[in-house]
Scaffold this motif. Structure first.
Motif, PDB file in Angstrom:
ATOM      1  N   GLU A 155       0.849  -1.194   0.000  1.00 38.99           N
ATOM      2  CA  GLU A 155       0.000   0.000   0.000  1.00 38.99           C
ATOM      3  C   GLU A 155       0.881   1.238   0.000  1.00 38.99           C
ATOM      4  OE1 GLU A 155      -3.805   0.677   2.565  1.00 38.99           O
ATOM      5  OE2 GLU A 155      -2.153   1.565   3.690  1.00 38.99           O
ATOM      6  N   ASN A 156       0.481   2.260  -0.742  1.00 40.97           N
ATOM      7  CA  ASN A 156       1.192   3.543  -0.777  1.00 40.97           C
ATOM      8  C   ASN A 156       0.231   4.686  -0.487  1.00 40.97           C
ATOM      9  OD1 ASN A 156       3.975   3.140  -1.283  1.00 40.97           O
ATOM     10  ND2 ASN A 156       3.550   2.679  -3.435  1.00 40.97           N
ATOM     11  N   HIS A 157       0.739   5.756   0.111  1.00 45.90           N
ATOM     12  CA  HIS A 157      -0.060   6.962   0.268  1.00 45.90           C
ATOM     13  C   HIS A 157      -0.042   7.772  -1.016  1.00 45.90           C
ATOM     14  CE1 HIS A 157      -0.908   6.786   4.592  1.00 45.90           C
ATOM     15  NE2 HIS A 157       0.290   6.239   4.718  1.00 45.90           N
ATOM     16  N   ASN A 158      -1.195   8.303  -1.407  1.00 50.68           N
ATOM     17  CA  ASN A 158      -1.251   9.250  -2.525  1.00 50.68           C
ATOM     18  C   ASN A 158      -0.731  10.605  -2.049  1.00 50.68           C
ATOM     19  OD1 ASN A 158      -2.529   7.276  -4.162  1.00 50.68           O
ATOM     20  ND2 ASN A 158      -4.506   7.785  -3.256  1.00 50.68           N
ATOM     21  N   TYR A 159      -0.079  11.355  -2.946  1.00 53.28           N
ATOM     22  CA  TYR A 159       0.533  12.624  -2.517  1.00 53.28           C
ATOM     23  C   TYR A 159       0.574  13.687  -3.615  1.00 53.28           C
ATOM     24  CZ  TYR A 159       4.480  10.411  -4.902  1.00 53.28           C
ATOM     25  OH  TYR A 159       5.276   9.770  -5.820  1.00 53.28           O
ATOM     26  N   ALA A 160      -0.103  13.454  -4.758  1.00 45.45           N
ATOM     27  CA  ALA A 160       0.025  14.335  -5.924  1.00 45.45           C
ATOM     28  C   ALA A 160      -0.611  15.713  -5.713  1.00 45.45           C
ATOM     29  CB  ALA A 160      -0.586  13.659  -7.151  1.00 45.45           C
ATOM     30  N   ASP A 161      -1.658  15.804  -4.898  1.00 41.00           N
ATOM     31  CA  ASP A 161      -2.390  17.054  -4.701  1.00 41.00           C
ATOM     32  C   ASP A 161      -1.658  17.933  -3.688  1.00 41.00           C
ATOM     33  OD1 ASP A 161      -4.160  19.112  -4.295  1.00 41.00           O
ATOM     34  OD2 ASP A 161      -5.889  17.826  -3.889  1.00 41.00           O
ATOM     35  N   LEU A 162      -1.078  19.042  -4.165  1.00 36.02           N
ATOM     36  CA  LEU A 162      -0.308  19.929  -3.288  1.00 36.02           C
ATOM     37  C   LEU A 162      -1.193  20.743  -2.352  1.00 36.02           C
ATOM     38  CD1 LEU A 162       2.364  21.303  -5.791  1.00 36.02           C
ATOM     39  CD2 LEU A 162       2.523  19.335  -4.259  1.00 36.02           C
ATOM     40  N   CYS A 163      -2.492  20.785  -2.621  1.00 38.24           N
ATOM     41  CA  CYS A 163      -3.409  21.586  -1.818  1.00 38.24           C
ATOM     42  C   CYS A 163      -4.058  20.776  -0.681  1.00 38.24           C
ATOM     43  CB  CYS A 163      -4.498  22.193  -2.709  1.00 38.24           C
ATOM     44  SG  CYS A 163      -3.866  23.318  -3.970  1.00 38.24           S
ATOM     45  N   THR A 164      -3.780  19.494  -0.630  1.00 31.53           N
ATOM     46  CA  THR A 164      -4.369  18.624   0.398  1.00 31.53           C
ATOM     47  C   THR A 164      -3.251  17.913   1.142  1.00 31.53           C
ATOM     48  OG1 THR A 164      -6.289  18.243  -1.047  1.00 31.53           O
ATOM     49  CG2 THR A 164      -5.983  16.727   0.801  1.00 31.53           C
ATOM     50  N   ILE A 165      -3.354  17.866   2.460  1.00 27.87           N
ATOM     51  CA  ILE A 165      -2.312  17.182   3.221  1.00 27.87           C
ATOM     52  C   ILE A 165      -2.290  15.701   2.839  1.00 27.87           C
ATOM     53  CG2 ILE A 165      -2.338  18.821   5.137  1.00 27.87           C
ATOM     54  CD1 ILE A 165      -4.048  16.891   6.699  1.00 27.87           C
ATOM     55  N   ILE A 166      -1.110  15.130   2.880  1.00 35.36           N
ATOM     56  CA  ILE A 166      -0.914  13.777   2.361  1.00 35.36           C
ATOM     57  C   ILE A 166      -1.809  12.762   3.048  1.00 35.36           C
ATOM     58  CG2 ILE A 166       0.765  11.895   2.170  1.00 35.36           C
ATOM     59  CD1 ILE A 166       2.913  14.028   1.678  1.00 35.36           C
TER      60      ILE A 166
END
Length: 232
Positions: A155-166
């Protein structure tokens, strides 16, 4: 030797032999530990979904949601092993599987997102301090050997959205598959979505980020194929 014959029977291997000479004191000490593990196993097995053969349980072993755990013949869980089988498919361990001390196997991280599960094939040996995160599913084949401190993440955390905390961006689950007859060196890390083919050797300390073909010798950070075992 009586103990050698007993182990042959338990393993189902008529060719099993001692490779070292042990004193009577050595054998007595080993026998005492194994006997205590069998006694603990008699109690713990009643909480499993299914268990065949003997169950060898070390001290301070913790199994949660054992009703989702299926064990084959002669499972060994050494001291301080922690297993949490809560998942869609549970945890399934084949015959003659051994999991060494201080290892952690779990299938669900965030309780709101039920994980997939973990499968480990026959005669596979997991060394000390393994960490298997089976949220996206982990499948390990037969006759696999692992050094200490191996980590597998599905499983990986998504992180592409710079406006939302990871931590609020959700996760991506991808299964990890390790084929039969593989050797995973100590300290190796295998990331989600990776498939390692049959007969591969993964060097100690490698970080495997992509799938690898069968019979490859793999090393590095990130890991790559060094050569084929056919050429070794």
């Amino acid at each position: 030797m009586i103990i050698e014959k007993l182990i042959r029977k338990l393993k189902g291997d008529p060719n099993y032999k001692w490779e070292s000479i042990y004193t009577e004191r050595d054998l007595l000490s080993v026998t005492k530990v194994r006997f205590a593990q069998v006694i603990r196993g008699l109690w713990l097995r009643v909480f499993f979904k299914k268990c065949s053969g003997l169950l060898f349980i070390g001290s301070n072993v913790k199994v949660r949601h054992g009703y989702l755990l299926t064990a084959g013949k002669n499972l060994i869980l050494e001291d301080n092993v922690s297993i949490n089988a809560l998942s869609v498919n549970g945890i399934k361990l084949g015959d003659q599987v051994s999991i060494a001390r201080d290892s952690i196997l779990f299938c669900t991280g965030i309780i709101s997102q039920k994980g997939n599960g973990i499968f480990i094939g026959d005669r596979t040996g997991i060394s000390a301090r393994a960490y298997f995160a089976g949220q996206g599913g982990i499948t390990i084949g037969t006759d696999v050997i692992m050094g200490p401190n191996v980590q597998i993440f599905s499983e990986n955390h998504n992180y592409a959205d710079l406006c939302t905390i990871i931590k609020d961006q959700g996760v991506a689950k991808q299964p990890v598959v390790i084929g039969n007859n593989c050797w995973i060196g100590g300290g190796a890390t295998i990331l989600s979505g990776v498939e390692i083919g049959n007969g591969c050797v993964v060097a100690a300390g490698s970080v495997v980020t992509k799938s690898m073909p069968a019979n490859s010798i793999i090393a590095g950070v990130p890991a790559k194929v060094i050569k084929s075992r056919a050429d070794a």
